[in-house]
Design a protein around this motif. Structure first.
Motif, PDB file in Angstrom:
ATOM      1  N   TRP A  17      74.792  41.904  71.318  1.00 29.72           N
ATOM      2  CA  TRP A  17      75.357  42.893  72.246  1.00 29.72           C
ATOM      3  C   TRP A  17      75.928  42.170  73.455  1.00 29.72           C
ATOM      4  N   VAL A 113      85.966  47.451  72.359  1.00 30.12           N
ATOM      5  CA  VAL A 113      85.518  48.724  71.774  1.00 30.12           C
ATOM      6  C   VAL A 113      84.037  48.944  72.061  1.00 30.12           C
ATOM      7  N   VAL A 114      83.237  47.899  71.851  1.00 29.00           N
ATOM      8  CA  VAL A 114      81.803  48.024  72.106  1.00 29.00           C
ATOM      9  C   VAL A 114      81.534  48.226  73.598  1.00 29.00           C
ATOM     10  N   ALA A 117      82.323  51.829  74.446  1.00 35.64           N
ATOM     11  CA  ALA A 117      81.286  52.688  73.872  1.00 35.64           C
ATOM     12  C   ALA A 117      79.981  52.552  74.646  1.00 35.64           C
ATOM     13  N   THR A 118      79.665  51.344  75.102  1.00 35.38           N
ATOM     14  CA  THR A 118      78.428  51.130  75.850  1.00 35.38           C
ATOM     15  C   THR A 118      78.458  51.867  77.184  1.00 35.38           C
ATOM     16  N   HIS A 120      80.394  54.444  78.207  1.00 34.61           N
ATOM     17  CA  HIS A 120      80.400  55.895  78.046  1.00 34.61           C
ATOM     18  C   HIS A 120      79.111  56.400  77.400  1.00 34.61           C
ATOM     19  N   GLY A 121      78.561  55.620  76.465  1.00 32.48           N
ATOM     20  CA  GLY A 121      77.328  56.059  75.814  1.00 32.48           C
ATOM     21  C   GLY A 121      76.170  56.105  76.782  1.00 32.48           C
ATOM     22  N   SER A 124      76.608  58.933  79.170  1.00 28.95           N
ATOM     23  CA  SER A 124      76.307  60.218  78.541  1.00 28.95           C
ATOM     24  C   SER A 124      74.802  60.437  78.424  1.00 28.95           C
ATOM     25  N   PHE A 141      80.700  61.376  76.648  1.00 23.71           N
ATOM     26  CA  PHE A 141      81.889  60.541  76.557  1.00 23.71           C
ATOM     27  C   PHE A 141      83.090  61.161  77.283  1.00 23.71           C
ATOM     28  N   LEU A 165      73.997  54.801  69.497  1.00 21.74           N
ATOM     29  CA  LEU A 165      74.693  53.734  70.219  1.00 21.74           C
ATOM     30  C   LEU A 165      74.171  52.361  69.818  1.00 21.74           C
ATOM     31  N   PHE A 168      75.319  51.451  66.414  1.00 17.57           N
ATOM     32  CA  PHE A 168      76.729  51.057  66.466  1.00 17.57           C
ATOM     33  C   PHE A 168      76.843  49.592  66.898  1.00 17.57           C
TER      34      PHE A 168
END
Length: 402
Positions: A17, A113-114, A117-118, A120-121, A124, A141, A165, A168
């Motif tokens: 990560w 991308v990760v 996503a991290t 916003h995830g 959220s 998100f 998450l 992912f």
């Protein structure tokens, strides 16, 4: 169940990560420098960012040390099962540079991308855990949940979202590792060189195995014959001579064994014990004479005419020939002739049948070893009966380096 939750608790997941997030940091730094984030449309930001990042990463890939640095970092953070799957050498050609550029661009793209996503995830998850207690509708998100949604159920969604998450990230980390193995791993040329090195080491070990077979086999044969003769003969002088031969042969075998074991350990002491050559042939002949074999030897080799490797192999061939006579034709006379002629070394060993009915078979390991030695040196070896004599003939070219 363990297969589902084990990756979430593995250290490799969070190390990968971190490796993925380094990619988005690079994009962020470039974006802040140019074109910036104020007064610029999202489409333009993305377009300029992709083009500028790709150009900078391609330029970085031209530096040979970049490949090495990326390989070291990938080994540390991607935690492959086998470290050798990811190379840590610099680029040696344009193929390596192209693969390095592909790796850098792919790494940054996947990391971006990760990273998104991290951010916003986690935002959220925080929103689901805190906003309902403030009487507000949380967002996922960036999208608000619909009105009328039971706010007290929102905190229950947070663990599900966090679970998704992390999984992912697990899948992204595995994809990143596969990319590293494919793009940072050994090239076709490197794999070929590695295969050639393994083959060379295997040949060297096989050669050492033959060395041990010839040396130890000869020593044991001489020892058994001398011990048997000393037991049968009551002459004290003969017994003393037999014990002397046994001692000398055993000492030489121990030296050969020590040298071979040192070489197998790949230590700098590999040359500590001198390897026998044609200069040691007189001692070998004396051993055969002490075992009761008349030896007539003619050695016509000019000084410095034989390369070192050829001298050593010639000694081993003669040693195996003498050992075969001791085994299969006890007491038989041995006639040896070794000459350098017409650019090659010619070796001929002749012995007759013994009075004890000794026999010779053509398929033994010793003869196969002789033929293998001759073939590896670019020569040939033949052996067989010619009338009442067993004749071994070997021809070796002198084109080898020392």
């Amino acid at each position: 169940m363990p297969r589902i939750f084990a990756p979430l608790l593995a250290a490799a997941t969070y190390a990968r990560w971190l490796h993925l997030l380094i990619g988005v940091v690079f994009v962020g730094v470039v974006l802040l420098v140019y074109p910036g984030t104020e007064g610029v449309t999202t489409t333009r930001v993305l377009t300029v960012s992709v083009l500028l990042d790709s150009a900078l990463l391609t330029l970085a890939a031209l530096v040979p040390a970049t490949r090495r640095a990326e390989g070291v970092q990938a080994r540390l953070l991607l935690l492959p099962d086998r470290e050798e799957q990811i190379g840590v050498t610099g680029s040696t050609g344009w193929a390596d540079r192209r693969r390095t550029a592909g790796w850098l661009i792919g790494r940054v793209a996947l990391g971006s991308v990760v990273g998104v996503a991290t951010v916003h995830g986690l935002a959220s998850v925080w929103s689901l855990c805190t906003q309902p207690f403030r009487g507000r509708t949380p967002s996922l998100f960036g999208w608000q949940l619909p009105d009328g949604w039971p706010l007290l159920l929102d905190p229950m969604l947070a663990p599900v979202l966090l679970f998704g998450l992390v999984w992912f990230v697990v899948l992204a980390g595995r994809l990143q590792l596969a990319m590293a193995v494919s793009l940072l791993g050994a090239s076709s040329a490197e794999r070929l060189a590695e295969a050639e090195l393994r083959a060379e080491r295997l040949l060297e070990r096989n050669r050492l195995a033959r060395e041990l077979h010839d040396s130890i086999g000869h020593a044991l044969t001489v020892t058994v014959l001398q011990a048997g003769a000393a037991r049968e003969v009551a002459d004290p002088a003969f017994v003393a001579k037999a014990l002397e031969v046994i001692e000398e042969t055993g000492r030489q075998a121990m030296d050969d064994l020590e040298r071979t074991l040192v070489l197998l350990r790949d230590t700098p002491e590999g040359t500590a014990v001198e390897q026998p050559g044609v200069e040691q042939l007189p001692g070998l002949f004396e051993t055969a004479r002490a075992a009761g074999h008349p030896v007539e030897a003619t050695v016509e080799i000019p000084a410095g005419a034989l390369p070192g490797v050829l001298s050593r192999e010639a000694y081993r061939i003669v040693q195996e020939a003498v050992t075969n006579v001791l085994k299969h034709a006890p007491g038989a006379p041995i006639v040896l002739r070794i000459v350098v002629r017409a650019g090659q070394l010619e070796l001929r060993c002749v012995n007759g049948r013994s009075g004890e009915g000794g026999s010779r078979k053509g398929g033994g390991k010793g003869l196969r070893g002789l033929r293998e030695r001759a073939t590896l040196l670019g020569g040939e070896a033949t052996a067989g009966w010619q009338g009442d004599d067993w004749v071994l003939a070997v021809r070796l070219p002198l084109r080898l380096g020392s």
